[in-house]
Design a protein around this motif. Structure first.
Motif, PDB file in Angstrom:
ATOM      1  N   GLU A  24       0.827  -1.214   0.000  1.00 33.24           N
ATOM      2  CA  GLU A  24       0.000   0.000   0.000  1.00 33.24           C
ATOM      3  C   GLU A  24       0.857   1.259   0.000  1.00 33.24           C
ATOM      4  O   GLU A  24       0.478   2.285  -0.588  1.00 33.24           O
ATOM      5  CB  GLU A  24      -0.933   0.003   1.210  1.00 33.24           C
ATOM      6  N   LYS A  25       2.021   1.210   0.645  1.00 31.97           N
ATOM      7  CA  LYS A  25       2.904   2.379   0.688  1.00 31.97           C
ATOM      8  C   LYS A  25       3.564   2.633  -0.671  1.00 31.97           C
ATOM      9  O   LYS A  25       3.925   3.769  -0.984  1.00 31.97           O
ATOM     10  CB  LYS A  25       3.972   2.181   1.758  1.00 31.97           C
ATOM     11  N   VAL A  26       3.710   1.568  -1.450  1.00 23.83           N
ATOM     12  CA  VAL A  26       4.368   1.689  -2.758  1.00 23.83           C
ATOM     13  C   VAL A  26       3.383   2.078  -3.854  1.00 23.83           C
ATOM     14  O   VAL A  26       3.764   2.647  -4.884  1.00 23.83           O
ATOM     15  CB  VAL A  26       5.066   0.350  -3.115  1.00 23.83           C
ATOM     16  N   LEU A  27       2.104   1.822  -3.624  1.00 23.23           N
ATOM     17  CA  LEU A  27       1.079   2.047  -4.643  1.00 23.23           C
ATOM     18  C   LEU A  27       1.091   3.471  -5.211  1.00 23.23           C
ATOM     19  O   LEU A  27       0.988   3.633  -6.434  1.00 23.23           O
ATOM     20  CB  LEU A  27      -0.302   1.701  -4.073  1.00 23.23           C
ATOM     21  N   PRO A  28       1.233   4.518  -4.388  1.00 14.91           N
ATOM     22  CA  PRO A  28       1.273   5.882  -4.967  1.00 14.91           C
ATOM     23  C   PRO A  28       2.411   6.076  -5.961  1.00 14.91           C
ATOM     24  O   PRO A  28       2.244   6.797  -6.959  1.00 14.91           O
ATOM     25  CB  PRO A  28       1.448   6.773  -3.735  1.00 14.91           C
ATOM     26  N   ASP A  29       3.562   5.441  -5.733  1.00 16.03           N
ATOM     27  CA  ASP A  29       4.679   5.553  -6.678  1.00 16.03           C
ATOM     28  C   ASP A  29       4.339   4.885  -8.005  1.00 16.03           C
ATOM     29  O   ASP A  29       4.691   5.384  -9.078  1.00 16.03           O
ATOM     30  CB  ASP A  29       5.941   4.913  -6.088  1.00 16.03           C
ATOM     31  N   VAL A  30       3.633   3.758  -7.927  1.00 19.26           N
ATOM     32  CA  VAL A  30       3.227   3.066  -9.156  1.00 19.26           C
ATOM     33  C   VAL A  30       2.259   3.940  -9.938  1.00 19.26           C
ATOM     34  O   VAL A  30       2.396   4.116 -11.151  1.00 19.26           O
ATOM     35  CB  VAL A  30       2.571   1.706  -8.823  1.00 19.26           C
ATOM     36  N   LYS A  31       1.293   4.509  -9.249  1.00 23.16           N
ATOM     37  CA  LYS A  31       0.313   5.366  -9.914  1.00 23.16           C
ATOM     38  C   LYS A  31       0.945   6.642 -10.460  1.00 23.16           C
ATOM     39  O   LYS A  31       0.446   7.225 -11.428  1.00 23.16           O
ATOM     40  CB  LYS A  31      -0.819   5.709  -8.949  1.00 23.16           C
ATOM     41  N   ALA A  32       2.048   7.064  -9.842  1.00 23.50           N
ATOM     42  CA  ALA A  32       2.743   8.261 -10.315  1.00 23.50           C
ATOM     43  C   ALA A  32       3.576   7.994 -11.559  1.00 23.50           C
ATOM     44  O   ALA A  32       4.115   8.930 -12.154  1.00 23.50           O
ATOM     45  CB  ALA A  32       3.631   8.821  -9.203  1.00 23.50           C
ATOM     46  N   GLY A  33       3.688   6.719 -11.928  1.00 31.92           N
ATOM     47  CA  GLY A  33       4.371   6.399 -13.172  1.00 31.92           C
ATOM     48  C   GLY A  33       5.801   5.931 -13.033  1.00 31.92           C
ATOM     49  O   GLY A  33       6.505   5.773 -14.043  1.00 31.92           O
ATOM     50  N   LYS A  34       6.267   5.684 -11.813  1.00 31.08           N
ATOM     51  CA  LYS A  34       7.626   5.176 -11.648  1.00 31.08           C
ATOM     52  C   LYS A  34       7.727   3.779 -12.250  1.00 31.08           C
ATOM     53  O   LYS A  34       6.798   2.989 -12.189  1.00 31.08           O
ATOM     54  CB  LYS A  34       8.011   5.150 -10.168  1.00 31.08           C
ATOM     55  N   SER A  35       8.897   3.481 -12.806  1.00 35.98           N
ATOM     56  CA  SER A  35       9.055   2.220 -13.513  1.00 35.98           C
ATOM     57  C   SER A  35       9.123   1.043 -12.548  1.00 35.98           C
ATOM     58  O   SER A  35       9.452   1.187 -11.363  1.00 35.98           O
ATOM     59  CB  SER A  35      10.323   2.247 -14.368  1.00 35.98           C
ATOM     60  N   LYS A  36       8.839  -0.118 -13.086  1.00 34.09           N
ATOM     61  CA  LYS A  36       8.890  -1.352 -12.313  1.00 34.09           C
ATOM     62  C   LYS A  36      10.288  -1.586 -11.748  1.00 34.09           C
ATOM     63  O   LYS A  36      10.443  -1.956 -10.575  1.00 34.09           O
ATOM     64  CB  LYS A  36       8.468  -2.515 -13.223  1.00 34.09           C
TER      65      LYS A  36
END
Length: 423
Positions: A24-36
């Motif tokens: 859940e803490k990483v989800l905002p970074d994923v939604k912000a477009g940071k790469s895998k």
């Protein structure tokens, strides 16, 4: 395929899956477009799926494909909640599967969905009949009833007489037929097939594909089929979704994927596909030149002159009869213009079926100068197919360069690795 309801049978909405201790803490970074890769390096979390939105209609074979690490096996395990998403909805017949309690989820898995695995998933200590009947046993069906039903399904998949054999006594293809019979035996409306045929030899794999197509014509199940093989996807799928690094890069009918790839990644998939074996006539045919329904030679000639066409297809109450060319009609003496259309003026031009593969009609298109009339299953005229059209569609291969294709073909983290990361 059945006509779909207004509401899809299955809806996947805004699905994310992140493997790790605090997704859940990483989800905002994923939604912000940071790469895998950046997220993995910075947080130790693996991004399995990102913003997946899918609608799957009742009665269709929906293929999900991609290379290793694309997230396809991770995705299919969300349908029956073998894996829970980090965020998103899984809706089946209007019911959000994420809201099911343990009892509801158990009933859902037993009655709504069945799964066919890549490595067969058979129990070695049980006979073939006992393996096929296992799902019914779990449902509480009596032994007599479940054995009767299991026997019927074994006959359906071509394994009558093997009831008392054990899995180790069967070939790989036979074991997979047992797995398919077991999945069908529960009468579940939805089949999940995860790389179900990829462990089989090419010839057996092709036979299993044929059998699945044949069964689907009779049963009209809703099938979610996972594969990394585009040829298999094109052969089986009513629609195809392509994943890359957990993202949905394109979805559509096989012809859409093949003729209009969304990006270089999809082009790398389709560039070596034999289009003649993948495309059907109705995907490349053109509108018919003219449907001639006149009774006499003079009327047909007048109809062709009015439409300003060089040829047309003569259709009467008995269906398509042949082609007419304006040059031949104009050469007929005017004293015969009131005569009925007959073999003297008709060109013997074969009709072809709209659902036929291109490779099956190439000889006829080459042999005849006129475009061939395309007919549906009822013999109704649908369009025409010329040799020029066939040449054009077979020569327009996507221009993905070799370096791109090689890059996309290199395996990354496998779906299995992602699944393990959730443990």
């Amino acid at each position: 395929m059945n006509k779909p309801n207004k509401t899809p049978l299955i809806q996947i909405k805004g699905l994310y899956k992140i493997f790790g201790k605090t997704p859940e803490k990483v989800l905002p970074d994923v939604k912000a477009g940071k790469s895998k890769d950046d997220i993995l390096a910075a947080t130790g979390h693996t991004v399995g799926l990102q913003q997946i939105d899918l609608d799957i209609e009742r009665g269709e074979i929906f293929v999900i494909m991609g290379l290793s690490g694309s997230g396809k096996s991770t995705l299919i395990r969300h349908f029956n909640r073998l894996i829970d998403p980090t965020e998103g909805q899984i809706i089946v017949e209007g019911e959000d599967v994420m809201k099911l309690d343990d009892k509801g989820l158990q009933h859902f898995r037993r009655h709504k969905m069945s799964m066919v695995f890549q490595r067969f998933g058979l129990m070695p200590h049980r006979t073939v009949l006992q393996n096929v009947a296992y799902g019914l046993q779990v449902q509480g069906i009596s032994k007599e009833d479940r054995d009767k039903k299991a026997t019927e399904w074994l006959e359906t998949v071509g394994l009558a007489g093997y009831e008392q054999q054990y899995p180790s006594q069967l070939s790989g293809g036979q074991q997979q037929r047992v797995g398919l019979a077991r999945a069908l035996c529960t009468d579940a409306e939805i089949l999940l097939m995860d790389e179900a045929f990829s462990a089989l030899d090419p010839l057996i794999r092709s036979e299993m594909q044929d059998q699945l197509i044949e069964l689907q014509e009779k049963l009209q199940k809703t099938i979610i089929f996972i594969t990394h093989d585009l040829d298999e996807a094109l052969r089986l799928g009513d629609r195809i979704a392509i994943l890359r690094d957990g993202k949905l890069v394109q979805q559509g009918r096989p012809v859409d994927i093949l003729l209009d790839p969304a990006d270089d990644y999809v082009e790398a998939f389709v560039k070596d596909v034999n289009r003649a074996r993948a495309l059907t006539v109705d995907t490349v045919m053109q509108p018919q030149s003219l449907r001639i329904s006149a009774d006499t030679i003079g009327e047909a000639l007048a109809q062709m002159r009015s439409a300003k066409v060089e040829h047309g297809y003569y259709v009467n109450d008995d269906g398509y009869q042949g082609a007419l060319c304006i040059d031949k009609l104009e050469s007929v003496d005017t004293s015969r213009h009131d005569d009925a259309i007959d073999d003297k003026v008709l060109e013997d031009l074969p009709g072809i079926q709209s659902d036929a593969l291109i490779e099956h009609v190439i000889p006829d298109t080459i042999e005849h100068e006129l475009p061939l009339p395309v007919l549906d299953q009822d013999g109704e005229l649908q369009g025409q197919l010329s040799r020029e059209s066939v040449v054009e569609v077979l020569s327009e291969q996507p221009a993905a360069n070799g370096a791109e294709a090689e890059k996309f073909s290199k395996p990354t983290n496998t779906d299995t690795d992602e699944t393990k990361a959730s443990a």
